[in-house]
Design a protein around this motif. Structure first.
Motif, PDB file in Angstrom:
ATOM      1  N   MET A  68       0.825  -1.211   0.000  1.00 13.81           N
ATOM      2  CA  MET A  68       0.000   0.000   0.000  1.00 13.81           C
ATOM      3  C   MET A  68       0.861   1.264   0.000  1.00 13.81           C
ATOM      4  O   MET A  68       0.552   2.239   0.684  1.00 13.81           O
ATOM      5  N   GLY A  95      -0.794   3.522   2.647  1.00 14.77           N
ATOM      6  CA  GLY A  95      -1.554   2.883   3.712  1.00 14.77           C
ATOM      7  C   GLY A  95      -0.694   2.749   4.952  1.00 14.77           C
ATOM      8  O   GLY A  95       0.457   2.323   4.867  1.00 14.77           O
ATOM      9  N   ALA A 121      -3.535  -1.149  -3.865  1.00 17.56           N
ATOM     10  CA  ALA A 121      -3.808  -0.865  -2.453  1.00 17.56           C
ATOM     11  C   ALA A 121      -5.093  -1.557  -1.992  1.00 17.56           C
ATOM     12  O   ALA A 121      -5.139  -2.127  -0.901  1.00 17.56           O
TER      13      ALA A 121
END
Length: 142
Positions: A68, A95, A121
């Motif tokens: 991510m 992320g 992601a």
């Protein structure tokens, strides 16, 4: 004779640096979205902006989530109770999680510019309540 203080190129670079924003995310035991949360859980930034994570409550850290991050961004992990500044130089989604509270859904998403890695992601398998939390957060992606 008058000499310019900066060249045109230096002025452009200085103007670009001055345009960068700093966004703040608090690490909280309890927030508007529940317990063990990053607030806000979604930040829309521009490449070059800084995201500052503030350990408002103790016992939290910031760690990138594998799969991510935009291409070329190195994984990161902080110590507990440590403020952290992340410069989002690459365009895409970042992320993050709090390591001990990840399964409880303590996650956040930073979008720098266009979400060029959105599919990758979204495809990352999440643990515990993090999956449901990310479903809510991804609704904000532009």
């Amino acid at each position: 004779m008058f000499k310019p203080l900066m060249t045109a190129a230096a002025l452009v670079l200085t103007a670009g640096a001055a345009a960068a924003e700093t966004h703040e995310i608090e690490m909280l035991n309890r927030g508007e979205a529940g317990i063990m949360v990053f607030e806000p859980a979604y930040v829309k930034a521009e490449p070059g902006d800084v995201v500052r994570f503030v350990p408002t409550d103790p016992g939290h850290n910031v760690e990138s989530i594998g799969g991510m991050l935009p291409d070329g961004v190195e994984a990161f992990k902080t110590k507990y109770n440590e403020a952290f500044e992340l410069t989002v130089d690459e365009e895409g989604l970042y992320g993050v999680k709090c390591t001990p509270h990840y399964g409880m859904g303590m996650v956040a998403l930073i979008q720098a510019g266009d979400a060029v890695n959105l599919d990758a992601a979204r495809a990352v398998k999440q643990r515990g309540k993090a999956g449901a939390r990310f479903d809510e957060i991804f609704a904000n992606v532009e």
